[in-house]
Design a protein around this motif. Sequence first.
Motif, PDB file in Angstrom:
ATOM      1  N   ALA A 157       0.827  -1.207   0.000  1.00  0.00           N
ATOM      2  CA  ALA A 157       0.000   0.000   0.000  1.00  0.00           C
ATOM      3  C   ALA A 157       0.863   1.260   0.000  1.00  0.00           C
ATOM      4  CB  ALA A 157      -0.940  -0.009   1.205  1.00  0.00           C
ATOM      5  N   LEU A 158       1.917   1.263   0.802  1.00  0.00           N
ATOM      6  CA  LEU A 158       2.808   2.418   0.835  1.00  0.00           C
ATOM      7  C   LEU A 158       3.556   2.583  -0.489  1.00  0.00           C
ATOM      8  CD1 LEU A 158       4.218   2.195   4.472  1.00  0.00           C
ATOM      9  CD2 LEU A 158       2.962   4.119   3.489  1.00  0.00           C
ATOM     10  N   THR A 159       3.954   1.473  -1.087  1.00  0.00           N
ATOM     11  CA  THR A 159       4.625   1.540  -2.388  1.00  0.00           C
ATOM     12  C   THR A 159       3.700   2.146  -3.433  1.00  0.00           C
ATOM     13  OG1 THR A 159       5.949  -0.418  -1.848  1.00  0.00           O
ATOM     14  CG2 THR A 159       5.791   0.196  -4.168  1.00  0.00           C
ATOM     15  N   ALA A 160       2.454   1.698  -3.454  1.00  0.00           N
ATOM     16  CA  ALA A 160       1.491   2.215  -4.427  1.00  0.00           C
ATOM     17  C   ALA A 160       1.163   3.682  -4.160  1.00  0.00           C
ATOM     18  CB  ALA A 160       0.220   1.375  -4.399  1.00  0.00           C
ATOM     19  N   THR A 161       1.015   4.069  -2.894  1.00  0.00           N
ATOM     20  CA  THR A 161       0.675   5.463  -2.594  1.00  0.00           C
ATOM     21  C   THR A 161       1.782   6.405  -3.046  1.00  0.00           C
ATOM     22  OG1 THR A 161       1.547   5.228  -0.332  1.00  0.00           O
ATOM     23  CG2 THR A 161      -0.820   4.949  -0.625  1.00  0.00           C
ATOM     24  N   PHE A 162       3.036   6.023  -2.836  1.00  0.00           N
ATOM     25  CA  PHE A 162       4.120   6.911  -3.237  1.00  0.00           C
ATOM     26  C   PHE A 162       4.320   6.906  -4.746  1.00  0.00           C
ATOM     27  CE2 PHE A 162       5.013   7.506   1.158  1.00  0.00           C
ATOM     28  CZ  PHE A 162       5.675   8.726   1.205  1.00  0.00           C
ATOM     29  N   LEU A 163       3.985   5.804  -5.413  1.00  0.00           N
ATOM     30  CA  LEU A 163       4.027   5.823  -6.875  1.00  0.00           C
ATOM     31  C   LEU A 163       2.942   6.754  -7.413  1.00  0.00           C
ATOM     32  CD1 LEU A 163       5.098   4.756  -9.573  1.00  0.00           C
ATOM     33  CD2 LEU A 163       3.394   2.914  -9.409  1.00  0.00           C
ATOM     34  N   ILE A 164       1.731   6.630  -6.876  1.00  0.00           N
ATOM     35  CA  ILE A 164       0.630   7.509  -7.311  1.00  0.00           C
ATOM     36  C   ILE A 164       0.964   8.969  -7.011  1.00  0.00           C
ATOM     37  CG2 ILE A 164      -1.779   8.139  -6.882  1.00  0.00           C
ATOM     38  CD1 ILE A 164      -2.311   5.159  -6.304  1.00  0.00           C
ATOM     39  N   ALA A 165       1.458   9.220  -5.805  1.00  0.00           N
ATOM     40  CA  ALA A 165       1.821  10.588  -5.428  1.00  0.00           C
ATOM     41  C   ALA A 165       2.949  11.111  -6.305  1.00  0.00           C
ATOM     42  CB  ALA A 165       2.224  10.636  -3.953  1.00  0.00           C
ATOM     43  N   GLY A 166       3.950  10.272  -6.572  1.00  0.00           N
ATOM     44  CA  GLY A 166       5.100  10.708  -7.360  1.00  0.00           C
ATOM     45  C   GLY A 166       4.740  11.038  -8.792  1.00  0.00           C
ATOM     46  N   ILE A 167       3.962  10.179  -9.440  1.00  0.00           N
ATOM     47  CA  ILE A 167       3.564  10.438 -10.829  1.00  0.00           C
ATOM     48  C   ILE A 167       2.635  11.650 -10.900  1.00  0.00           C
ATOM     49  CG2 ILE A 167       2.337   9.505 -12.818  1.00  0.00           C
ATOM     50  CD1 ILE A 167       5.068   8.264 -12.406  1.00  0.00           C
ATOM     51  N   SER A 168       1.742  11.769  -9.911  1.00  0.00           N
ATOM     52  CA  SER A 168       0.839  12.929  -9.877  1.00  0.00           C
ATOM     53  C   SER A 168       1.628  14.216  -9.681  1.00  0.00           C
ATOM     54  CB  SER A 168      -0.188  12.760  -8.746  1.00  0.00           C
ATOM     55  OG  SER A 168      -0.950  11.585  -8.910  1.00  0.00           O
ATOM     56  N   ALA A 169       2.602  14.197  -8.781  1.00  0.00           N
ATOM     57  CA  ALA A 169       3.449  15.369  -8.552  1.00  0.00           C
ATOM     58  C   ALA A 169       4.249  15.710  -9.809  1.00  0.00           C
ATOM     59  CB  ALA A 169       4.385  15.119  -7.375  1.00  0.00           C
ATOM     60  N   TYR A 170       4.720  14.700 -10.508  1.00  0.00           N
ATOM     61  CA  TYR A 170       5.458  14.915 -11.754  1.00  0.00           C
ATOM     62  C   TYR A 170       4.579  15.621 -12.783  1.00  0.00           C
ATOM     63  CZ  TYR A 170       8.046  13.719 -16.020  1.00  0.00           C
ATOM     64  OH  TYR A 170       8.726  13.763 -17.212  1.00  0.00           O
ATOM     65  N   VAL A 220      -5.200  12.134  -2.387  1.00  0.00           N
ATOM     66  CA  VAL A 220      -5.604  10.825  -1.863  1.00  0.00           C
ATOM     67  C   VAL A 220      -4.379  10.035  -1.419  1.00  0.00           C
ATOM     68  CG1 VAL A 220      -6.585   8.589  -2.501  1.00  0.00           C
ATOM     69  CG2 VAL A 220      -7.750  10.694  -3.176  1.00  0.00           C
ATOM     70  N   ALA A 221      -3.356   9.994  -2.265  1.00  0.00           N
ATOM     71  CA  ALA A 221      -2.160   9.201  -1.970  1.00  0.00           C
ATOM     72  C   ALA A 221      -1.451   9.699  -0.717  1.00  0.00           C
ATOM     73  CB  ALA A 221      -1.212   9.212  -3.164  1.00  0.00           C
ATOM     74  N   LEU A 222      -1.294  11.011  -0.572  1.00  0.00           N
ATOM     75  CA  LEU A 222      -0.597  11.556   0.589  1.00  0.00           C
ATOM     76  C   LEU A 222      -1.369  11.298   1.873  1.00  0.00           C
ATOM     77  CD1 LEU A 222       0.833  14.981  -0.654  1.00  0.00           C
ATOM     78  CD2 LEU A 222       2.098  12.895  -0.107  1.00  0.00           C
ATOM     79  N   PHE A 223      -2.684  11.483   1.846  1.00  0.00           N
ATOM     80  CA  PHE A 223      -3.479  11.254   3.050  1.00  0.00           C
ATOM     81  C   PHE A 223      -3.452   9.779   3.470  1.00  0.00           C
ATOM     82  CE2 PHE A 223      -6.465  15.172   2.539  1.00  0.00           C
ATOM     83  CZ  PHE A 223      -5.436  15.974   2.986  1.00  0.00           C
ATOM     84  N   VAL A 224      -3.534   8.889   2.474  1.00  0.00           N
ATOM     85  CA  VAL A 224      -3.483   7.455   2.788  1.00  0.00           C
ATOM     86  C   VAL A 224      -2.109   7.084   3.343  1.00  0.00           C
ATOM     87  CG1 VAL A 224      -3.557   5.130   1.797  1.00  0.00           C
ATOM     88  CG2 VAL A 224      -5.265   6.821   1.122  1.00  0.00           C
ATOM     89  N   ALA A 225      -1.043   7.599   2.717  1.00  0.00           N
ATOM     90  CA  ALA A 225       0.316   7.305   3.188  1.00  0.00           C
ATOM     91  C   ALA A 225       0.546   7.843   4.588  1.00  0.00           C
ATOM     92  CB  ALA A 225       1.337   7.887   2.226  1.00  0.00           C
ATOM     93  N   ALA A 226      -0.033   9.001   4.903  1.00  0.00           N
ATOM     94  CA  ALA A 226       0.144   9.593   6.231  1.00  0.00           C
ATOM     95  C   ALA A 226      -0.449   8.712   7.320  1.00  0.00           C
ATOM     96  CB  ALA A 226      -0.509  10.979   6.264  1.00  0.00           C
ATOM     97  N   VAL A 227      -1.468   7.950   6.984  1.00  0.00           N
ATOM     98  CA  VAL A 227      -2.079   7.021   7.948  1.00  0.00           C
ATOM     99  C   VAL A 227      -1.334   5.690   7.976  1.00  0.00           C
ATOM    100  CG1 VAL A 227      -4.170   5.726   8.521  1.00  0.00           C
ATOM    101  CG2 VAL A 227      -4.352   8.098   7.747  1.00  0.00           C
ATOM    102  N   LEU A 228      -0.956   5.202   6.800  1.00  0.00           N
ATOM    103  CA  LEU A 228      -0.357   3.865   6.705  1.00  0.00           C
ATOM    104  C   LEU A 228       1.075   3.809   7.232  1.00  0.00           C
ATOM    105  CD1 LEU A 228      -1.570   2.555   3.224  1.00  0.00           C
ATOM    106  CD2 LEU A 228      -2.531   2.100   5.484  1.00  0.00           C
ATOM    107  N   ALA A 229       1.837   4.894   7.081  1.00  0.00           N
ATOM    108  CA  ALA A 229       3.247   4.862   7.491  1.00  0.00           C
ATOM    109  C   ALA A 229       3.410   4.579   8.988  1.00  0.00           C
ATOM    110  CB  ALA A 229       3.943   6.163   7.099  1.00  0.00           C
ATOM    111  N   PRO A 230       2.725   5.293   9.879  1.00  0.00           N
ATOM    112  CA  PRO A 230       2.845   4.943  11.302  1.00  0.00           C
ATOM    113  C   PRO A 230       2.225   3.590  11.634  1.00  0.00           C
ATOM    114  CG  PRO A 230       1.220   6.689  10.994  1.00  0.00           C
ATOM    115  CD  PRO A 230       1.928   6.521   9.687  1.00  0.00           C
ATOM    116  N   ILE A 259       7.585  12.751   4.771  1.00  0.00           N
ATOM    117  CA  ILE A 259       7.106  13.440   3.562  1.00  0.00           C
ATOM    118  C   ILE A 259       5.593  13.366   3.464  1.00  0.00           C
ATOM    119  CG2 ILE A 259       7.076  13.274   1.045  1.00  0.00           C
ATOM    120  CD1 ILE A 259      10.026  12.717   1.111  1.00  0.00           C
ATOM    121  N   ALA A 260       5.009  12.212   3.810  1.00  0.00           N
ATOM    122  CA  ALA A 260       3.546  12.086   3.765  1.00  0.00           C
ATOM    123  C   ALA A 260       2.889  13.050   4.743  1.00  0.00           C
ATOM    124  CB  ALA A 260       3.137  10.653   4.078  1.00  0.00           C
ATOM    125  N   TRP A 261       3.432  13.152   5.940  1.00  0.00           N
ATOM    126  CA  TRP A 261       2.872  14.059   6.935  1.00  0.00           C
ATOM    127  C   TRP A 261       3.041  15.517   6.520  1.00  0.00           C
ATOM    128  CZ3 TRP A 261       4.425  11.825  12.419  1.00  0.00           C
ATOM    129  CH2 TRP A 261       3.663  10.671  12.649  1.00  0.00           C
TER     130      TRP A 261
END
Length: 461
Positions: free
Chosen positions: A191-204, A221-231, A335-337
């Motif tokens: 899930a974290l891998t997918a969120t950062f891929l989605i966030a990275g491509i979107s940011a690009y 969506v990706a950043l908010f999900v990653a902010a919850v999943l990382a901790p 970074i997610a936070w």
Amino acid sequence: MVEETLMLSRLQFAANVSFHILFPTISIALSWFLVAFKVRFNQTGDPVWMRAYRFWVKIFALTFALGVVSGITMSFQFGTNWPGFMETVGNIAGPLLGYEVLTAFFLEAGFLGIMLFGMNRVSNRVHTAATIIVAVGTALSAFWILALNSWMQTPQGFEMRDGVAHATNWFEIIFNPSFPYRLIHMVLASALTATFLIAGISAYRLLKGDDKRAPKLTLKVALFVAAVLAPTQALVGDFHGLNTLENQPQKIAAMEGIWETESRVPLLLFAIPDETSRENHFEIGIPGLASLILKHDINGELQGLSEFEGNHPPVAPVFYAFRIMVGIGMLMMAIAWFGSFQLMRKGQVSALTLKAIVAMSFSGWIATLAGWYVTEIGRQPWLVSGVLTAQQAATDIAPANVAISLVMYCVLYLVLLGAYLHTLFVMARRAVEIEEIKPEEIADARSRTGQNTIKGEARYV
């Protein structure tokens, strides 16, 4: 010659599994993001969700295809490089791999076509169901593969007869002591891998001047999900570590660089393990923190590697890989936070933060690979803990034969990986160039055609 063949076989399997795991790590979670995008479109009728779905379903298809191809080549090695594995534990490994094919792969193969090409050919309800079924299939695939891998780490529910493992309790085999922790840990890693891929491509896309709503929405969506999943991953990792301490204390000793059994063990932030002198050089640590984390007692005693003489993994790769995994995880959390904070406070992410997110696009790959190296190298010298060593299972063919196939695999994988990464960013750049269609235009087209989606909408991502 036997040692050379063993080492080359291990390197070849490491190369195969390292390449293969990159793609399921994305597709397992990305399929559920696609479900979320499709369901939100069904609920709101907002075309931005469909644009997000259409863009990311293409990336899912590409990722899924490479995952399947690399998985097939990896399975060949059980027969070519590790014949002793199936000869000894095939009665258990074979059925578990078969269950994956019968459940997960059939679901994915049966409904992937509808998901990818059925948008304008089947009803919206059928298409949504197909998307959900494919996501369930990817989850089932992870379930069965991790059941087998966990059993190899903490085997139970079997008996040995004439040197061959026979199942006595399939429930115990599947739900072995480490399985729940490994499954949750891996799903969260995906899930974290997918969120950062989605966030990275979107940011690009945003950095390239894409002002459409879709990349802004998927970044949010990706950043908010990653902010919850990382901790959450950090918490699950702690429980996983406690389970590993109970079942594989030698792995924990290697991860923490503990050479002698001692109390009040420091948490080493940095060190250079020296297996020859059996000590660490240039230690930087926090006194007592390893004992506190693993024993919940700052004065707790932890076993050292000296108690597992000849039965513990090589220390340096496990020690370093563990710190890479944790370090990347902490960076992902930060970074997610920070990105989420900027979104909540200003409604957008700064250009500098966007660049950092792009740089972290594939950080999940690095963390996942490091975690798998801790898991797999940390099991050595065993292939199946306490049952079968890697040396016992390895082939006895000439080293040159293994070396040739190893080089061919590595060259092929580098080419495929380069092509995959190039394709992702080409797709992102092309999406930037497409003009956004207005919601009222889509609504008007739907009313005129009587269709839930229109062909022209497929272009707008």
